[in-house]
Design a protein around this motif. Structure first.
Motif, short mmCIF file in Angstrom:
data_model
loop_
_atom_site.label_atom_id
_atom_site.label_comp_id
_atom_site.label_asym_id
_atom_site.label_seq_id
_atom_site.Cartn_x
_atom_site.Cartn_y
_atom_site.Cartn_z
N ALA A 464 7.24 -1.57 -6.19
CA ALA A 464 7.91 -0.93 -5.16
C ALA A 464 7.21 -1.51 -3.43
O ALA A 464 7.87 -1.70 -2.88
N ASN A 465 6.28 -1.17 -4.24
CA ASN A 465 4.73 -2.03 -2.38
C ASN A 465 5.46 -2.97 -1.96
O ASN A 465 5.31 -2.96 -0.82
N MET A 466 5.80 -3.97 -2.95
CA MET A 466 5.78 -5.64 -2.11
C MET A 466 7.66 -5.59 -1.98
O MET A 466 7.47 -6.07 -0.88
N TRP A 467 8.47 -4.10 -2.38
CA TRP A 467 9.37 -4.70 -1.93
C TRP A 467 9.20 -3.82 -1.01
O TRP A 467 10.01 -4.53 0.62
N LEU A 468 8.87 -2.63 -0.18
CA LEU A 468 8.41 -2.03 1.21
C LEU A 468 7.93 -3.03 1.71
O LEU A 468 7.89 -2.73 3.52
N GLU A 469 6.98 -4.45 1.66
CA GLU A 469 6.00 -5.13 2.39
C GLU A 469 7.41 -5.95 3.14
O GLU A 469 7.13 -5.92 4.23
N TYR A 470 8.22 -6.30 2.14
CA TYR A 470 9.51 -7.46 2.42
C TYR A 470 10.14 -6.23 3.58
O TYR A 470 10.76 -6.95 4.28
N TYR A 471 10.50 -5.51 3.43
CA TYR A 471 11.56 -4.59 3.93
C TYR A 471 10.90 -4.25 5.43
O TYR A 471 11.88 -3.91 6.38
N ASN A 472 9.62 -4.20 5.33
CA ASN A 472 8.36 -3.87 6.76
C ASN A 472 8.77 -4.87 7.93
O ASN A 472 8.72 -5.31 9.12
N LEU A 473 8.55 -6.36 6.80
CA LEU A 473 8.50 -7.72 7.49
C LEU A 473 10.52 -7.78 7.89
O LEU A 473 10.56 -7.84 9.68
#
Length: 921
Positions: A464-473
């Motif tokens: 989940a943290n990887m998707w949220l990192e991409y979402y924040n970008l």
């Protein structure tokens, strides 16, 4: 630091020419001697043969070493051996070449440098060649801060003071020498004395000598007296102040210098204390010389180099000193990534040109780091440097940065993964940074998205943290359409925290989505969460079934164990009753001529009374009147037998109360009078009802017992005595729990995971004590606990555990102590990683059958190997019918025995019965 490559080639060429000239002169000299002597001296053939054989062996060894270095140029010991052998053979040109190659790869030790310099000084007598020796000295003084090399340098320069500017050059070298090593507490004085003697010899101005003397306060009294003699107007107040200050400093450092004098190399702990003291004092010159002294003897300790370079980076900030020290650090410890990283930062900090930084980075890649993550970090440091160079308005630096990012990814895939079997960057940090740079500085979201697609395909889509990192970008630099698309993919792929990404998606739609977008999001999240819950329910059901099956198997094992124990206890009671009855009948029978066994030997009337051996000894034909045999066995068995009534009383369940009892274990088998000693120890906890020590079948103490108190409040107080040492062993105190009723109860929880702050030592000599081991380990860090592993008998196993204050200290101890020789034993040291305990080690598991065998008491000699062979043959034929009966005795006996067997209670045979059986044909 070192001379340039062109200068080194010129020097080698000149050395070759000089060698050639020397060889010609030697050949001419040899020819003249031969003509003058007329070959009148003849060596013996044996000596010539021996010399020739030695030369051939040495030459073969030289060739072998050279071939080995051609394969692995970083073999330090091979370099040292080759130089030593070439010097022994007098191979001047090859010796120079070998020294040159080693100096290009490693900092040379003080000993190697002095040998090299002295050889060159002896061979360089002509004036034009002095400059080459000066260049060699400059390289030597930059490897380590060595007073002996500086002194040799200054003395050599004195020989050239007749040349133009020679005196100024000598004085400049002396000034550099006293600056570098003048504060060396033990060897700096020799440099100061040489400086003063030089000034006196050239009759320089008194002011110069006074200046030297006022600065040289290491040899306090002599220097001060000399200064008073020189000074015509008395000693100035400033010099008196310096003198007193130096005396105070000398007194402070005295204890550290004395500890260094008596300590054994490498003296790391002593030097560490000295450095900490100087850092508190805050004198940069003294701090620097203390670090240099430490590193001269501990040049392969990366932590010390890191501490030194950090001090120079943050405090002194002198460019030449900082960069030269960083270079020396990576040359001594090239395998340490942190030193290379600090070196790159220092080069950038002091404005080094781009080519120099790139060259250092390339050297770092070839240094041979020990783990994959080291390569990731060094690449990150270099990429950070390149990013800081980019103007983002010029395409040149930007393209170089992009090329470096692309190369780093290829390097990780082709070099690092092939070598270590892992990328070292599972979260793709380098690609994440690249994507952020493209999005932030280059406004290139298309490239950033391509990079994130690549990141997700490398096994990161389930987090989940990887998707949220991409979402924040996307949220920061993209658009709502791609944000929504990223969150929908996250809901579909995430397996670790799906609820979290579902919540983020719904929050996003609340803020920016339409009703249609909201409905789609709700439907997708509900479908995904329902599927996840179904999967979790299946997994939970499967785990519950496995746990239930394991519990059923455990219950079956407990039941089988209980049945077996009951059966063994019944058999034990039966056999014990039979033996006791037989012994009583034996002693009640009389030994007379009718019952005593006789054996006829020979053909005559001569007969010999046969003695019979019993458990209590040898008895003849007639026993003394009224004889009553004592209890069988040795003293320990007698004690055990005497304690049997008491143990039977103690083992009575009606008298036991587990709620008011504690279980004591890990006591030594050799503990004498355990009951009285434990009573003394536990009386402070409350009134004691009884103490039940447990003995083996042979009457020896088994190392554990039960202590029962009168009151329940005494139990918590007794548990506080857990791990209290009793005769050198930690005593384990735990609650008294019936394992049959609570089979899953575990008294001790043994750690089976890695303990990074603790080390395990094996191979210790049995004579090693706890104090000796603590003394051995304390130089590597703060020790919290030392535990020697022993047998129950108290004998050492040669194993130990040492707990340090943190993981770093434990790691350093492993590196420095592994393979160390302790009283002739080579010890092995590793981080504590206890193996998983097997089922037989767990509480409540079945013990070996040998411990459950019924107790038997044998005679003073024990059970003989031939005991079975002494039985009458008739005893081996229980099923054979009795064919002959004499006087009705045997018939009656058989009838009685049959009746007893039928009743289930076999009657034991008396000594008379045994005698008749022995005489029965």
């Amino acid at each position: 630091m070192a001379a340039s490559s062109n200068a080194e080639q010129t020097q080698l060429q000149d050395m070759e020419e000089e060698d050639a000239g020397m060889e010609e002169r030697e050949m001419e000299s040899d020819g003249e001697e031969e003509e003058e002597e007329g070959m009148g001296v003849e060596d013996s053939d044996d000596e010539e043969d021996d010399s020739s054989e030695d030369e051939k062996e040495n030459e073969a060894e030289i060739q072998r070493l050279e071939e080995q270095l051609s394969i692995n140029a970083f073999d330090y010991n091979c370099h040292v051996d080759l130089i030593k052998l070439l010097k022994q053979e007098g191979e001047l040109f090859r010796l120079r070449k070998a020294r040159q190659k080693m100096s290009e790869l490693f900092p040379l030790t003080e000993e190697i440098w002095l040998d090299w310099l002295k050889d060159e000084i002896r061979l360089t007598e002509e004036e034009p060649n002095r400059e080459k020796v000066y260049e060699l000295f400059e390289r030597a003084v930059n490897d380590y801060i060595c007073p002996d090399i500086w002194l040799e340098y200054a003395q050599y320069s004195i020989g050239g003071m007749g040349s133009p500017g020679g005196i100024d050059r000598v004085r400049a070298i002396f000034e550099r020498a006293v600056t570098a090593v003048g504060l060396h507490m033990t060897k700096g004085q020799t440099v100061w004395e040489a400086y003063r003697e030089f000034e006196n010899a050239i009759l320089s101005t008194v002011q110069v000598c006074v200046s030297i003397t006022s600065r040289d306060l290491l040899d306090m009294e002599a220097t001060y007296a000399e200064y008073e003699e020189w000074s015509e107007h008395g000693v100035p107040e400033t010099v008196i102040h310096q003198y007193k200050k130096a005396l105070q400093q000398m007194e402070k450092c005295k204890s550290f210098e004395e500890s260094l004098m008596v300590a054994e190399p490498p003296k790391l702990a002593e030097y560490q204390g000295y450095i900490d003291f100087e850092l508190k004092e805050g004198d940069p010159a003294r701090i620097q010389i203390t670090f240099e002294r430490t590193l001269a003897e501990n040049c392969l300790v990366p932590d010390m180099w890191a501490k030194y370079t950090t001090y120079l980076d943050r405090q002194l900030k002198i460019k030449d000193l900082v960069l030269s020290t960083h270079e020396r650090a990576v040359r001594n410890c090239p395998w340490t990534m942190g030193l290379w990283k600090s070196y790159l930062l220092a080069l950038e900090r002091h404005g080094a040109d781009h080519q120099t930084v790139s060259d250092v980075f390339e050297k770092a890649l070839n240094a041979g780091f020990i783990q994959a993550t080291d390569y990731v970090e060094i690449w990150q440091a270099y990429l950070d440097y390149l990013r800081r160079r980019v103007d983002f308005k010029s395409s040149k630096e930007l393209e170089e940065l992009r090329g470096a990012f692309s190369r780093s990814l290829d390097y990780m895939k082709q070099d690092v993964e092939e070598r270590f079997g892992e990328s070292g960057d599972p979260s793709c940090i380098i690609m994440q940074i690249w994507a952020r740079i493209e999005a932030l500085h280059c406004k290139n979201m298309q490239k950033a998205r391509e990079l994130w697609d690549n990141i997700m395909t490398k096994g990161n889509a389930k987090f989940a943290n990887m998707w949220l990192e991409y979402y924040n970008l996307e949220r920061s630099y993209g658009d709502p359409i791609h944000c929504r698309k990223a969150l929908h993919r996250a809901v579909q792929c995430t397996s670790d925290y799906p609820e979290h990404v579902c919540e983020v998606l719904l929050t996003f739609e609340r803020v920016e989505g339409s009703l249609e977008d909201w409905d789609v999001a709700v439907q997708k999240t509900e479908t995904r969460l329902n599927r996840i819950n179904e999967q979790r329910a299946k997994v939970a059901e499967k785990e519950a079934n496995l746990a239930r099956q394991e519990e059923e198997r455990a219950e079956q094992r407990r039941k089988a164990k209980s049945d077996k124990k009951t059966q063994k206890k019944f058999q034990k009671g039966t056999r014990t009753g039979e033996k006791r009855k037989a012994e009583q009948d034996d002693y009640q029978d009389e030994w007379n001529e009718d019952s005593a066994p006789k054996r006829h030997r020979g053909n005559g009337d001569h007969t010999t009374d046969e003695y019979m051996e019993t458990e209590t000894g040898l008895f003849g034909r007639n026993a003394p009147p009224g004889y009553k045999p004592g209890p069988p066995g040795n003293k320990k068995v007698q004690q055990a037998a005497a304690a049997t009534p008491q143990r039977q009383k103690d083992d009575n369940p009606e008298l036991r109360n587990d709620n008011t009892s504690v279980f004591i274990s890990n006591l030594a088998y050799t503990l004498e009078e355990p009951e009285s000693k434990l009573r003394t120890l536990f009386e402070t906890c409350g009134a004691i009802t009884q103490i039940r020590p447990v003995f083996s079948n042979k009457g020896t103490f088994k190392g554990y017992c039960y202590v029962q108190f009168e009151s329940l409040v005494s139990v918590p107080e007794a548990l506080k005595l857990d791990r209290r040492e009793v005769e050198g062993r930690p005593m384990f105190v735990s609650p008294c729990v019936d394992k049959n009723k609570n089979p899953d109860f575990k008294v001790f929880k043994y750690n089976t995971s890695m303990e990074k702050h603790k080390i395990f030592i094996s191979g210790l000599p049995f004579s090693c004590t706890k104090e000796q081991l603590e003394e051995l380990c304390k130089s590597h860090g703060t020790i919290k606990e030392v535990r020697l592993v022993t047998y129950r008998s108290g004998k050492p196993k040669g194993l130990a555990y040492v707990e340090f204050a943190d993981e770093t200290q434990a790691s350093q101890a492993v590196l420095r102590m592994d393979g160390m020789d302790v009283e002739g034993n080579k010890i092995s040291v590793a981080i504590s990683n206890p193996p998983r305990r097997n089922m037989m080690d767990k509480p409540g598991t079945s013990r070996p059958m040998s411990d459950m065998m019924p107790r038997q008491v044998y005679g003073s000699r024990g059970r003989g190997r031939t005991g079975l062979s002494l039985l009458p043959r008739s005893l081996h034929r229980h099923s054979a019918p009795v064919s002959k009966v004499e006087n009705g005795t045997a018939a009656e006996q058989v009838t009685a025995s049959s009746a007893a067997n039928a009743a289930g209670e076999p009657k034991p045979l008396s000594n008379s019965d045994f005698a008749r059986m022995l005489l029965n044909k």
